[in-house]
Scaffold this motif. Sequence first.
Motif, PDB file in Angstrom:
ATOM      1  N   ARG A 192       0.830  -1.203   0.000  1.00  0.00           N
ATOM      2  CA  ARG A 192       0.000   0.000   0.000  1.00  0.00           C
ATOM      3  C   ARG A 192       0.866   1.255   0.000  1.00  0.00           C
ATOM      4  O   ARG A 192       0.403   2.333  -0.376  1.00  0.00           O
ATOM      5  N   PHE A 193       2.116   1.123   0.442  1.00  0.00           N
ATOM      6  CA  PHE A 193       3.039   2.257   0.443  1.00  0.00           C
ATOM      7  C   PHE A 193       3.618   2.401  -0.964  1.00  0.00           C
ATOM      8  O   PHE A 193       4.413   1.582  -1.417  1.00  0.00           O
ATOM      9  N   THR A 194       3.198   3.442  -1.656  1.00  0.00           N
ATOM     10  CA  THR A 194       3.763   3.779  -2.957  1.00  0.00           C
ATOM     11  C   THR A 194       4.290   5.208  -2.861  1.00  0.00           C
ATOM     12  O   THR A 194       3.870   5.979  -2.010  1.00  0.00           O
ATOM     13  N   GLY A 195       5.202   5.564  -3.752  1.00  0.00           N
ATOM     14  CA  GLY A 195       5.862   6.849  -3.571  1.00  0.00           C
ATOM     15  C   GLY A 195       6.839   6.746  -2.408  1.00  0.00           C
ATOM     16  O   GLY A 195       6.903   5.736  -1.700  1.00  0.00           O
ATOM     17  N   TRP A 196       7.601   7.805  -2.194  1.00  0.00           N
ATOM     18  CA  TRP A 196       8.658   7.769  -1.187  1.00  0.00           C
ATOM     19  C   TRP A 196       8.088   7.823   0.224  1.00  0.00           C
ATOM     20  O   TRP A 196       7.210   8.630   0.515  1.00  0.00           O
ATOM     21  N   GLY A 197       8.602   6.947   1.108  1.00  0.00           N
ATOM     22  CA  GLY A 197       8.418   7.153   2.524  1.00  0.00           C
ATOM     23  C   GLY A 197       7.542   6.188   3.292  1.00  0.00           C
ATOM     24  O   GLY A 197       6.474   5.787   2.850  1.00  0.00           O
ATOM     25  N   ARG A 198       8.049   5.823   4.474  1.00  0.00           N
ATOM     26  CA  ARG A 198       7.339   5.149   5.558  1.00  0.00           C
ATOM     27  C   ARG A 198       7.186   3.637   5.422  1.00  0.00           C
ATOM     28  O   ARG A 198       6.728   3.003   6.373  1.00  0.00           O
ATOM     29  N   GLU A 199       7.580   3.028   4.305  1.00  0.00           N
ATOM     30  CA  GLU A 199       7.460   1.575   4.231  1.00  0.00           C
ATOM     31  C   GLU A 199       8.392   0.885   5.228  1.00  0.00           C
ATOM     32  O   GLU A 199       8.069  -0.180   5.763  1.00  0.00           O
ATOM     33  N   ASP A 200       9.533   1.515   5.546  1.00  0.00           N
ATOM     34  CA  ASP A 200      10.453   0.924   6.517  1.00  0.00           C
ATOM     35  C   ASP A 200       9.943   1.108   7.952  1.00  0.00           C
ATOM     36  O   ASP A 200      10.082   0.204   8.781  1.00  0.00           O
ATOM     37  N   SER A 201       9.375   2.269   8.246  1.00  0.00           N
ATOM     38  CA  SER A 201       8.784   2.488   9.569  1.00  0.00           C
ATOM     39  C   SER A 201       7.613   1.537   9.797  1.00  0.00           C
ATOM     40  O   SER A 201       7.417   1.019  10.907  1.00  0.00           O
ATOM     41  N   ASP A 202       6.832   1.297   8.758  1.00  0.00           N
ATOM     42  CA  ASP A 202       5.727   0.344   8.846  1.00  0.00           C
ATOM     43  C   ASP A 202       6.238  -1.046   9.180  1.00  0.00           C
ATOM     44  O   ASP A 202       5.687  -1.744  10.045  1.00  0.00           O
ATOM     45  N   MET A 203       7.309  -1.478   8.512  1.00  0.00           N
ATOM     46  CA  MET A 203       7.896  -2.785   8.800  1.00  0.00           C
ATOM     47  C   MET A 203       8.375  -2.849  10.251  1.00  0.00           C
ATOM     48  O   MET A 203       8.136  -3.836  10.958  1.00  0.00           O
ATOM     49  N   ALA A 204       9.034  -1.779  10.710  1.00  0.00           N
ATOM     50  CA  ALA A 204       9.519  -1.746  12.088  1.00  0.00           C
ATOM     51  C   ALA A 204       8.371  -1.830  13.083  1.00  0.00           C
ATOM     52  O   ALA A 204       8.458  -2.523  14.110  1.00  0.00           O
ATOM     53  N   ALA A 205       7.270  -1.151  12.796  1.00  0.00           N
ATOM     54  CA  ALA A 205       6.104  -1.178  13.686  1.00  0.00           C
ATOM     55  C   ALA A 205       5.518  -2.575  13.768  1.00  0.00           C
ATOM     56  O   ALA A 205       5.223  -3.086  14.862  1.00  0.00           O
ATOM     57  N   ARG A 206       5.357  -3.227  12.620  1.00  0.00           N
ATOM     58  CA  ARG A 206       4.740  -4.552  12.631  1.00  0.00           C
ATOM     59  C   ARG A 206       5.664  -5.598  13.247  1.00  0.00           C
ATOM     60  O   ARG A 206       5.200  -6.548  13.889  1.00  0.00           O
ATOM     61  N   MET A 207       6.976  -5.439  13.076  1.00  0.00           N
ATOM     62  CA  MET A 207       7.921  -6.318  13.769  1.00  0.00           C
ATOM     63  C   MET A 207       7.778  -6.164  15.278  1.00  0.00           C
ATOM     64  O   MET A 207       7.755  -7.146  16.027  1.00  0.00           O
ATOM     65  N   MET A 208       7.668  -4.915  15.731  1.00  0.00           N
ATOM     66  CA  MET A 208       7.488  -4.657  17.159  1.00  0.00           C
ATOM     67  C   MET A 208       6.197  -5.282  17.666  1.00  0.00           C
ATOM     68  O   MET A 208       6.166  -5.929  18.718  1.00  0.00           O
ATOM     69  N   HIS A 209       5.121  -5.148  16.903  1.00  0.00           N
ATOM     70  CA  HIS A 209       3.842  -5.731  17.304  1.00  0.00           C
ATOM     71  C   HIS A 209       3.922  -7.258  17.379  1.00  0.00           C
ATOM     72  O   HIS A 209       3.206  -7.885  18.164  1.00  0.00           O
TER      73      HIS A 209
END
Length: 261
Positions: A192-209
């Motif tokens: 769902r992340f297209t264009g620049w930004g936040r796909e890595d933060s999303d991965m980090a969040a879901r790993m934490m969860h």
Amino acid sequence: MIKISLIISTYNRPDTLELVLKSVLSQAVLPKEVIVADDGSGKETLDLIKGFQAGFPIPLIHSWIEDEGFRLAKSRNEGIKKASGDFIIFIDGDILLHKDFIKGYQKHIQPDSYMMGSRVLLPEDYTKDLISSKQHLVRLWTKGIKNRLNGMKLPGFYKLVKGSQSPTRSVKGANMGFWKKDLITVNGFDERFTGWGREDSDMAARMMHAGIKRINFKGVSICYHLFHPEADRSQLLENDNVLKEVINTKAIKAQKGLNND
């Protein structure tokens, strides 16, 4: 011995990709394989990869998707599907590796954890010099480098400094590594992340969860980021909203990821 796959993201920058692949060939310890996750590059990149494949000492796999705009998450997912290693390191196609980069990961990988490394930011003039000379070996004390601390080998330093655990802070996707089984658990990157930004933060969040701990991997696996102009950030607000949703709902699996069945 842990089998490591290295995934390199690229899009129409054969000049920098050439240097990155040279830095891979200079590794003291080679990964099991290298996968170029290509977000729709043209013939010049294809020809470059074919040229390297002929003499590469390990499998060099070209994973290509159609050019339909900035789709880093999808291109990485396609790379993950092709990876056969136990642990996957992700770098960008403008990241030059210190000769002990893979060796550092190999030595310090831990169970139930993922690694978030740092990088040295190279100035514009020096980047131009490296590209024009096709030189991949970086001189850390070159004028204009402002964050040299990230280029100093400090074994064990990361154990002393906990660093941020927030998924929205200090997340740099240019140097990070995950167990493949954990990537499967969280369904890979969210497309769902297209264009620049936040796909890595999303991965980090879901790993934490998912209960997978972040290790701020500073001072071990050194890499150098070639200068480039800032990317188009017109999609950032929409991506921020998706990230907020993931954090608020404590989601673990990507809605649109490796497995969309």
